[in-house]
Enzyme design. Sequence first.
Site, PDB file in Angstrom:
ATOM      1  NE  ARG A  31      72.652 -52.986 -13.562  1.00 23.51           N
ATOM      2  CZ  ARG A  31      73.389 -52.822 -14.651  1.00 23.51           C
ATOM      3  NH1 ARG A  31      73.027 -53.369 -15.781  1.00 23.51           N
ATOM      4  NH2 ARG A  31      74.483 -52.110 -14.614  1.00 23.51           N
TER       5      ARG A  31
ATOM      6  NE  ARG B 121      73.842 -48.275 -16.509  1.00 23.13           N
ATOM      7  CZ  ARG B 121      74.816 -47.359 -16.538  1.00 23.13           C
ATOM      8  NH1 ARG B 121      74.720 -46.275 -15.816  1.00 23.13           N
ATOM      9  NH2 ARG B 121      75.875 -47.525 -17.297  1.00 23.13           N
TER      10      ARG B 121
ATOM     11  CG  PHE C 140      60.919 -49.488 -21.564  1.00 24.12           C
ATOM     12  CD1 PHE C 140      60.528 -48.226 -21.977  1.00 24.12           C
ATOM     13  CD2 PHE C 140      62.269 -49.789 -21.528  1.00 24.12           C
ATOM     14  CE1 PHE C 140      61.473 -47.282 -22.370  1.00 24.12           C
ATOM     15  CE2 PHE C 140      63.211 -48.854 -21.923  1.00 24.12           C
ATOM     16  CZ  PHE C 140      62.823 -47.594 -22.342  1.00 24.12           C
TER      17      PHE C 140
ATOM     18  CG  HIS D 270      68.643 -49.784 -16.248  1.00 24.25           C
ATOM     19  ND1 HIS D 270      68.849 -51.119 -15.927  1.00 24.25           N
ATOM     20  CD2 HIS D 270      69.702 -49.428 -17.010  1.00 24.25           C
ATOM     21  CE1 HIS D 270      69.976 -51.535 -16.483  1.00 24.25           C
ATOM     22  NE2 HIS D 270      70.526 -50.532 -17.136  1.00 24.25           N
TER      23      HIS D 270
ATOM     24  CG  ASP E 176      70.844 -45.302 -21.328  1.00 21.92           C
ATOM     25  OD1 ASP E 176      71.823 -45.068 -22.075  1.00 21.92           O
ATOM     26  OD2 ASP E 176      70.423 -46.436 -21.081  1.00 21.92           O
TER      27      ASP E 176
ATOM     28  CD  GLU F  40      58.922 -53.187 -23.794  1.00 19.58           C
ATOM     29  OE1 GLU F  40      58.023 -52.862 -24.598  1.00 19.58           O
ATOM     30  OE2 GLU F  40      60.127 -53.021 -24.039  1.00 19.58           O
TER      31      GLU F  40
END
Lengths: 282, 314
Positions: free
Chosen positions: B10, B167, B83, B109, B117, B58
Site C-alpha cells: 500500500r 497492509r 469495501f 488491506h 481487524d 464507496e
Amino acid sequence: MQTTQKLELKKLACKARMGAVEGTFHAKSGHPGGSLSAADIMTYLYFAEMNVDPANPKMKDRDRFVLSKGHCCPSLYAVLALKGFFAWDEIKNLRHVGSMLQGHPDMNKTPGIDMSTGSLGQGISAACGMALAAKIDSLPYRVYTILGDGECEEGQVWEAAMFAAHNKLDNLVVIVDQNGLQIDGKVSEVCGIEPLDKKFESFGFEVIKINGHCFDDIEAAFNKAKETKGKPTAILAATTKGKGVSFMEDQVDWHGKGPNKDEYENAIKELQAQLEKLEGEC
Amino acid sequence: MADIVTKATRESFGEALCELAKTNEDIIVLDADLAGATKTSIFKKEFPERFFDCGIAEGNMVCVSAGLASAGKIPVAASFAMFATGRAYEQIRNSVGYPHLNVKIAGSHAGISTGEDGATHQCLEDVALMRTIPGMTVLCPADHWEMKAAAKAAIEHVGPVYIRLGRLAIDSFNDPDTYEFELGKGITLQEGNDITVIATGLVVNECRKACLKLKEEGFSVRLINIHTIKPIDRDIIIKAAKETGKIITVEEHNVIGGLGDAVLEVTSEECPVKVRKVGVYDRYGYSGPAWELLEKFGLTETGIADVIREELAR
C-alpha cells in the site's frame, strides 16, 4: 419565453413522445411511462439549454447529460435523433439484437450518450464526477442529470448529494422527475421520499420546484440554476407519468411495458392530433 | 542485488502515485475516509488539489471516478479491498466495467494479513469479484519494486484496472536493476522440472523461500510469480503444466475464484494436470497478528514447503 420558441419546443417534445411510443412498441418492452413524463425536460435541455454538437458528440467542453433514470431512454433516444445525433429510423430497432439503442443507455454504442446508466442511483454520482472534472480543468461546461422520484430511495443518491454540495458543484443541475409512481405503486406508498425539497435543501442544494411540463417554468429554473453560485441546484419537477397519451397517464401499469399494436396506433393518433394542433398555432 | 526494502505494498503504491503524478496531470486520487490507511495520504500531501476524499461512501466514489474518467481524467479510487470491491462491486461492474472507463480501483488491506481487524476487514474475495468483470485487468504485486512497476503500468494502461494492496510490511525480493514488469506476463523466479508452484502477491516471497529450501534438499521446483491475474499468462501456465505435470497455486485469497481457479481455467482447457490450490479454504479469517494468521493458514514458508513435499511424494 417567446411564443414561437415555446411552440417549437412543444412540437419537438410531442415528436419525442411519438419516438418513445414507437420505440417501445417495436421493442415490445421498455418504459414508456417515465419516458413520457421526462420528455419535456429532455427536449428543453437539448434544444434550448445545452451546448452540444451532433457532428462532434465527444466535444471536450460540451455540456453533459446523464440520464440517471436510465430506463427512460426511449424519449432520450428520440430527442437525440431529433437533434441529429443519429437517424430517426434507428428508433424502431430499440432493444433489438445488434441495435445501437440498448434497453438502457450505453455511451459506447449510442452517439450523444455521455454516460452508461441503468442501475439506479449511479448516474447522479457520475454526473458529480463530470462536474468535478470541469472544476479541476476550469472549463465552463455544465452537467445535467435526471433522476426518478422512486430513484431517490437509493442511498447512493444522497451520498452523491453530499459530495456535490461539499465540493460546491454549482455547475451541476439535478432534476427529479416527480411523476409519483414507481414499479410497485405510488412512491408515497412504496417508501415515501417526502419532503424532498427539504431533503435537498438540507443537503446543501438550491431547490427549485416547477411544473415539469411547463416550458416557462423549465426555462426559469435552468436560468436560476445558472445564477446560483457555490452550490448545486435541484429542480423538483412535478410531472405526470405517461404524459401526452391519455390512457397511459398516471397509470403505474405503463411503467414498464411496450404498447401492443392497437395501443400503439391509438397513442400515435393522439400525439399526431396534438402535433397538428400545435402546427395550426404556427 | 539491491538492499531489501521492507514495506507494505500500500505504501509502495502511494509513493508510486506521487512519482507518476509529477509527469501526468490527469491522475486524480479519491479515497473513502481511509487515506491514512490506504496510503493515498502520501499523494494527498503532495497534490492536495488533485485529491478528493469522498467520505465513507464507496459506491459514490466509484461512480464519481467513472464520471471523471469520462471527462479524460485518470481517477484512482482507493479503499480497503473489502469495501472497494465488495460494497461497490455493482458500481464497478455497471459504471466502470460496462462502459470500460479508465478507472483504477486500489484495494488495500486485502487478505488475512490485514490482521487484528478480523474477518469483516480481511477481504478474501476481491480477486474473484474483479475477475468476473469483462475487460477488467487484475493486478496483485508481490513486493515494493513490483508494486511500483505495476502502478506505472496500471496508469499507462487505458481501461479499468483493479490493483490489490496489502497492509503488512514485507521484504522485497526483486532486484530493481534487473526487474522488468510486463502486463499479463508471469515471471519465472526459479527453474525446475518436477512440479510448479504458481503464486501471487504477498505469498510469493514465502514460496520463494520454500522453493529455495527444497532446491537445497535436491528437488527441482519451478516457481512462477503471477502479478497479473487477469489477463493471465496462459503460455507460462501451459508450458509449466506440460513440462512439470503438476501445479500448486498459492494465494492469500479464498481458493474459490482466485488465482487457483484462474490457473485451472487454463489447464483444464489446454493441458489437464493436477492442480492443488493453497489459500483460504472457503472460510472467514479471524483477528490476530498478521504473521501468526499467515502461519495458521499455512501461507508461510514452512506450510507451503510441506505442501510441496507432500505433492512431490505422491
